[in-house]
Scaffold this motif. Structure first.
Motif, PDB file in Angstrom:
ATOM      1  N   PRO A 436       0.831  -1.215   0.000  1.00 36.37           N
ATOM      2  CA  PRO A 436       0.000   0.000   0.000  1.00 36.37           C
ATOM      3  C   PRO A 436       0.860   1.257   0.000  1.00 36.37           C
ATOM      4  CG  PRO A 436      -0.077  -1.112   2.135  1.00 36.37           C
ATOM      5  CD  PRO A 436       0.648  -2.026   1.206  1.00 36.37           C
ATOM      6  N   ILE A 437       0.522   2.177  -0.894  1.00 38.50           N
ATOM      7  CA  ILE A 437       1.274   3.430  -0.995  1.00 38.50           C
ATOM      8  C   ILE A 437       0.699   4.478  -0.038  1.00 38.50           C
ATOM      9  CG2 ILE A 437       2.070   5.232  -2.568  1.00 38.50           C
ATOM     10  CD1 ILE A 437       3.136   2.521  -3.302  1.00 38.50           C
ATOM     11  N   ILE A 438      -0.603   4.511   0.061  1.00 35.57           N
ATOM     12  CA  ILE A 438      -1.274   5.478   0.930  1.00 35.57           C
ATOM     13  C   ILE A 438      -1.308   4.933   2.352  1.00 35.57           C
ATOM     14  CG2 ILE A 438      -3.599   4.556   0.500  1.00 35.57           C
ATOM     15  CD1 ILE A 438      -4.626   7.436   0.527  1.00 35.57           C
ATOM     16  N   ASN A 439      -1.098   5.800   3.353  1.00 39.87           N
ATOM     17  CA  ASN A 439      -1.096   5.331   4.737  1.00 39.87           C
ATOM     18  C   ASN A 439      -2.464   5.495   5.374  1.00 39.87           C
ATOM     19  OD1 ASN A 439      -1.363   8.011   5.830  1.00 39.87           O
ATOM     20  ND2 ASN A 439       0.825   8.321   5.520  1.00 39.87           N
ATOM     21  N   ALA A 440      -2.618   4.942   6.567  1.00 40.55           N
ATOM     22  CA  ALA A 440      -3.922   4.890   7.233  1.00 40.55           C
ATOM     23  C   ALA A 440      -4.477   6.286   7.509  1.00 40.55           C
ATOM     24  CB  ALA A 440      -3.803   4.097   8.531  1.00 40.55           C
ATOM     25  N   GLU A 441      -3.623   7.209   7.895  1.00 32.11           N
ATOM     26  CA  GLU A 441      -4.089   8.569   8.202  1.00 32.11           C
ATOM     27  C   GLU A 441      -4.642   9.250   6.961  1.00 32.11           C
ATOM     28  OE1 GLU A 441      -1.023  10.771  10.078  1.00 32.11           O
ATOM     29  OE2 GLU A 441      -0.991   9.514  11.892  1.00 32.11           O
ATOM     30  N   GLU A 442      -3.965   9.053   5.837  1.00 28.34           N
ATOM     31  CA  GLU A 442      -4.430   9.656   4.589  1.00 28.34           C
ATOM     32  C   GLU A 442      -5.766   9.059   4.152  1.00 28.34           C
ATOM     33  OE1 GLU A 442      -0.364  10.789   2.226  1.00 28.34           O
ATOM     34  OE2 GLU A 442      -0.744   8.686   2.650  1.00 28.34           O
ATOM     35  N   ILE A 443      -5.916   7.742   4.326  1.00 28.27           N
ATOM     36  CA  ILE A 443      -7.181   7.092   3.987  1.00 28.27           C
ATOM     37  C   ILE A 443      -8.301   7.629   4.851  1.00 28.27           C
ATOM     38  CG2 ILE A 443      -8.420   4.894   4.066  1.00 28.27           C
ATOM     39  CD1 ILE A 443      -5.865   3.533   3.192  1.00 28.27           C
ATOM     40  N   GLN A 444      -8.029   7.803   6.143  1.00 29.00           N
ATOM     41  CA  GLN A 444      -9.044   8.287   7.072  1.00 29.00           C
ATOM     42  C   GLN A 444      -9.566   9.659   6.652  1.00 29.00           C
ATOM     43  OE1 GLN A 444     -10.012   6.259   9.593  1.00 29.00           O
ATOM     44  NE2 GLN A 444     -11.668   7.672  10.065  1.00 29.00           N
ATOM     45  N   SER A 445      -8.687  10.466   6.078  1.00 29.36           N
ATOM     46  CA  SER A 445      -9.076  11.830   5.709  1.00 29.36           C
ATOM     47  C   SER A 445     -10.018  11.879   4.516  1.00 29.36           C
ATOM     48  CB  SER A 445      -7.830  12.668   5.410  1.00 29.36           C
ATOM     49  OG  SER A 445      -7.204  12.205   4.232  1.00 29.36           O
ATOM     50  N   VAL A 446     -10.078  10.788   3.725  1.00 25.79           N
ATOM     51  CA  VAL A 446     -10.941  10.802   2.538  1.00 25.79           C
ATOM     52  C   VAL A 446     -12.059   9.770   2.620  1.00 25.79           C
ATOM     53  CG1 VAL A 446      -9.118  11.644   1.029  1.00 25.79           C
ATOM     54  CG2 VAL A 446      -9.413   9.188   1.328  1.00 25.79           C
ATOM     55  N   LYS A 447     -12.277   9.175   3.806  1.00 26.20           N
ATOM     56  CA  LYS A 447     -13.307   8.154   3.928  1.00 26.20           C
ATOM     57  C   LYS A 447     -14.698   8.736   3.720  1.00 26.20           C
ATOM     58  CE  LYS A 447     -11.439   4.319   6.577  1.00 26.20           C
ATOM     59  NZ  LYS A 447     -11.519   3.522   7.806  1.00 26.20           N
ATOM     60  N   ILE A 448     -15.530   7.913   3.106  1.00 19.11           N
ATOM     61  CA  ILE A 448     -16.911   8.292   2.835  1.00 19.11           C
ATOM     62  C   ILE A 448     -17.818   7.342   3.600  1.00 19.11           C
ATOM     63  CG2 ILE A 448     -18.626   8.669   1.018  1.00 19.11           C
ATOM     64  CD1 ILE A 448     -16.286   8.804  -0.952  1.00 19.11           C
ATOM     65  N   SER A 449     -18.930   7.854   4.142  1.00 19.80           N
ATOM     66  CA  SER A 449     -19.850   6.997   4.885  1.00 19.80           C
ATOM     67  C   SER A 449     -20.488   5.968   3.957  1.00 19.80           C
ATOM     68  CB  SER A 449     -20.951   7.838   5.527  1.00 19.80           C
ATOM     69  OG  SER A 449     -21.805   8.351   4.523  1.00 19.80           O
ATOM     70  N   LYS A 450     -20.959   4.854   4.550  1.00 24.65           N
ATOM     71  CA  LYS A 450     -21.571   3.791   3.737  1.00 24.65           C
ATOM     72  C   LYS A 450     -22.798   4.323   2.998  1.00 24.65           C
ATOM     73  CE  LYS A 450     -22.764  -0.953   3.313  1.00 24.65           C
ATOM     74  NZ  LYS A 450     -23.865  -0.713   2.458  1.00 24.65           N
TER      75      LYS A 450
END
Length: 754
Positions: A436-450
């Motif tokens: 994985p290139i993107i880290n967990a913090e970066e993913i958290q910043s762009v998460k979308i609700s279900k």
């Protein structure tokens, strides 16, 4: 509980550790009332076969006469189901390498069985050869039958690890790709089990699995006989195992050769198949040993028994002074469990899970390759023991297996893990990339609700951009395929890149109203600019490109948007290619991850579906790529900037083959020029993977000479054979020793001279 067990090896067709594990695990689960279905391969059937196999359970007795039961009443008969399939009967055999095709066949067979037999509660698979690769791909890509399956991966013998010790260049195709499949399986499984701590440490030292919990669970082995110590023949030592470098067979012979030179009267008997290629020499290991140690064999100091049926092993080891397990790397070997259960004294290396079975000096002996003279010192100690001491060691060995590896003991531990998985509410908002290139913090910043994801998936607009230059003859077929998509909210943008043919310009006028096209007329600037102009005029949340002579299958866009909506770390989606027109066949594509991505394109980059904002930020085509490959460079740029993508493993994009196409005019010099531009442009990203890139190129040559990392290199010299014929021969090589020897001989004596 309904339990599917996937394995490449199952008795009686196969022996070895994985085969034994699967039979023992099946018996253990069945003995506790679970419904077990084995799914395995066989080349001897036409498609898929099903049979019921009976099991009879008997009680066994320990040395103190206490009854040890399997979980069923004594003499109770029960059964399990076994499905066998022929991997050569799937259409993928014509273009996927042997192991990759096998994985695809496993997934499709599981699908067929579920459709007829119903859904299992849990599926367990080995990691070896990546046989669950496509099963896990379909699961994480949200395919309907697969997405809710709970999958356990039990670690046995990962080839990306073992190939190092077997003297195989694991960057050579297909070994590199088999390793990639295994690594994906490890990262993608719902639960991981390893029989030994040793194997976990070896794997962790080779790639990052810090986000995974690996549960240590010993292999089950039910002792079904009473302890009966017999006298031994002094100085008779027996090696049990495959004749491969990983098993330490060559080191062991060298140890004994030193003893023979010193006139020690020791006999080394080697029991194990010689049907294993010794890669450095290009011949079977048993033939190599026979050549190198012919004098020792002539003097009967070294005796090669070869492969024998498991039921005949006992008579060869019953009077052995000791059983030798000198592996240079190992998991939790059944040879140790079986030998100790027989009351045999085992002398094993420290380099493996056998150290987690044997207590040195109490129920066996451990030597260490890293300590000088360790083997000889342990052998000396073993030879100095009195008969009474040998009997005590023998009893301890038998009781160790009886009391610690029985079905009841291991089942109690395994069912706890199974219940955890059964009751777990598992959802994945991220795709399990190998690196994985993107880290967990970066993913958290762009998460979308279900809720928002579902809304995006169902209603969002897809903009399909068609770069167009003198393609009036084909474009309506392309448009029809788009409007027939199951995803209906689509705008079509046709970028007319200065077409010069009257027929092509007239076609635009006719089709603009019929298909409600958004037409952009511009001067001719090339494919890269046409794509960029279309993307910058797109109004959809999602973006796709499609050349005006290609088509897509109806479900492609719907499946792609589903993944883009559900996975926070996926920013573009591709699929396999189906060639039509003046050429036929398939091009399998794969998730574009470094290091291989930086050597060769692995995805249908001219027909991808994107999250539009990701493409506009990092995917715009570079107009400097004047001869092509601008779409490949775009993918590298996206991944470098943490916008990773996936490939749907099915042919959903139809690529028209034409004699006068741009691809047909793509010379070697043009490719080399474009590769140089890419390397110079992305030097910082490439530098992160430079070591692996060098290994891949050294092992396989320039990237312009190959197009499919799954294909085996045994037949590289046989350019006159088509892909399907090569794959048939490779499948035969797996089974026919004589044929493999013939191929290796021809290749060595003929092509090596060129």
């Amino acid at each position: 509980m309904i339990y599917f067990l996937l394995t490449s090896e199952f008795p009686p067709q196969y022996g070895g550790g994985i085969s034994t594990y699967c039979m023992e695990t099946t018996r253990m689960l069945v003995s506790h009332g679970h419904k077990v279905t084995i799914i395995t391969q066989s080349f001897d059937i036409s498609n898929i076969s099903k049979e019921e196999q009976q099991i009879t359970f008997n009680k066994s007795r320990s040395t103190n006469s206490e009854s040890i039961y399997t979980g069923c009443n004594s003499q109770q008969n029960t059964s399990f189901t076994i499905f066998r399939f022929n991997p050569n009967k799937y259409f993928t055999t014509s273009f996927l390498g042997y192991e990759t095709n096998l994985s695809y066949a496993f997934a499709q067979t599981v699908k067929k069985i579920i459709e007829t037999e119903g859904m299992p509660d849990i599926i367990e698979s080995q990691e070896y050869m990546g046989i669950a690769y496509y099963l896990l791909q379909f699961k994480h890509l949200q395919y309907s039958i697969f997405k809710d399956i709970k999958i356990i991966l039990t670690l046995h013998a990962p080839s990306f690890l073992y190939s190092e010790y077997n003297k195989i260049n694991n960057y050579r195709f297909p070994y590199f790709w088999i390793g990639e499949m295994e690594k994906f399986c490890i990262r993608a499984a719902d639960m991981l089990i390893s029989p030994s701590k040793y194997l976990v440490a070896e794997i962790q030292s080779r790639f990052d699995i810090s986000n995974k919990t690996i549960h240590i669970l010993k292999n089950p082995y039910q002792v079904t006989f009473n302890y009966n110590y017999t006298n031994f023949e002094k100085n008779k030592y027996v090696f049990l195992g495959k004749l491969t470098p990983q098993k330490g067979c060559l080191e062991l012979i060298e140890f004994f050769k030193q003893l023979w030179v010193q006139k020690f009267d020791y006999t080394l008997i080697m029991i194990g198949g010689g049907d294993h290629l010794y890669h450095p020499e290009g011949i079977d290991m048993i033939d190599f040993i026979k050549q190198k140690y012919k004098n020792e064999i002539r003097k009967k100091q070294l005796q090669l028994i070869g492969s024998i049926h498991p039921k005949n092993i006992k008579k060869h080891i019953e009077n052995a002074h000791a059983i030798l397990i000198p592996s240079v790397v190992e998991n939790l070997p059944y040879t140790v469990l079986e030998s100790m259960a027989e009351g045999k004294i085992v002398l094993a290396s420290k380099q493996g899970g056998q150290t987690e079975i044997i207590d040195d000096g109490i129920d066996g002996f451990i030597f260490d390759y890293n300590e000088q003279n360790s083997f000889f010192n342990k052998l000396k100690t073993l030879n100095s023991l009195s008969n009474e001491e040998l009997i005590n060691l023998s009893k301890n060995a038998h009781n160790k297996i009886l009391n610690n590896y029985s079905y009841n003991v291991i089942y109690e531990q395994k069912i706890k893990l199974l219940n955890i998985l059964l009751h777990a509410d598992i959802t994945y908002s991220e795709y399990p990339f190998i690196r994985p290139i993107i880290n967990a913090e970066e993913i958290q910043s762009v998460k979308i609700s279900k809720k928002a994801k579902d809304n995006i998936q169902n209603t969002s607009l897809l903009s399909v951009v068609i770069p167009y230059y003198n393609m009036g003859k084909y474009v309506e077929e392309t448009l029809n395929s788009i409007v027939n998509s199951t995803h209906k909210n689509i705008e079509i943008i046709l970028v007319n890149d200065g077409s010069t043919e009257a027929q092509s310009n007239d076609a635009i006028n006719e089709l603009e109203k019929k298909y409600k096209l958004k037409v952009i007329n511009k001067k001719n600037e090339g494919l890269a600019c046409a794509r960029n102009d279309g993307a910058q005029n797109a109004t959809g949340d999602f973006l796709a490109f499609l050349d005006p002579d290609d088509t897509v299958e109806p479900t492609y866009y719907e499946k792609a948007i589903n993944i883009l909506s559900m996975k926070d770390n996926v920013f573009f989606v591709g699929c396999w290619a189906n060639y039509f027109g003046e050429g036929k066949g398939y091009w399998p594509t794969f998730n574009p991850e470094p290091p291989y991505l930086l050597v060769h394109n692995v995805i249908n980059s001219s027909a991808l579906v994107y999250k539009k904002e990701a493409f506009l930020k990092s995917g715009l085509n570079d107009r400097e790529m004047i001869y092509g490959m601008e779409d490949y460079e775009s993918v590298i740029h996206l991944v470098k900037n943490k916008y990773q993508g996936v490939a749907l493993p099915e042919p959903l994009w139809n690529y028209r083959v034409r004699k006068n196409s741009m691809a047909r005019a793509f010379t070697t010099e043009k490719q080399l020029y474009l590769y140089k531009i890419i390397a110079d442009k992305h030097i910082d990203f490439i530098r992160n993977f430079s070591n692996e890139i060098i290994h891949i190129i050294n092992a396989n040559g320039s990237a312009i000479s190959y197009d499919n990392p799954t294909l085996h290199d045994h037949l590289n010299g046989f350019s006159f054979l088509n892909s399907r014929t090569k794959q048939y021969i490779i499948s035969m090589l797996k089974r026919k020793k004589v044929l493999r020897k013939l191929i290796l001989f021809i290749k060595k004596t003929t092509f090596a001279k060129k």
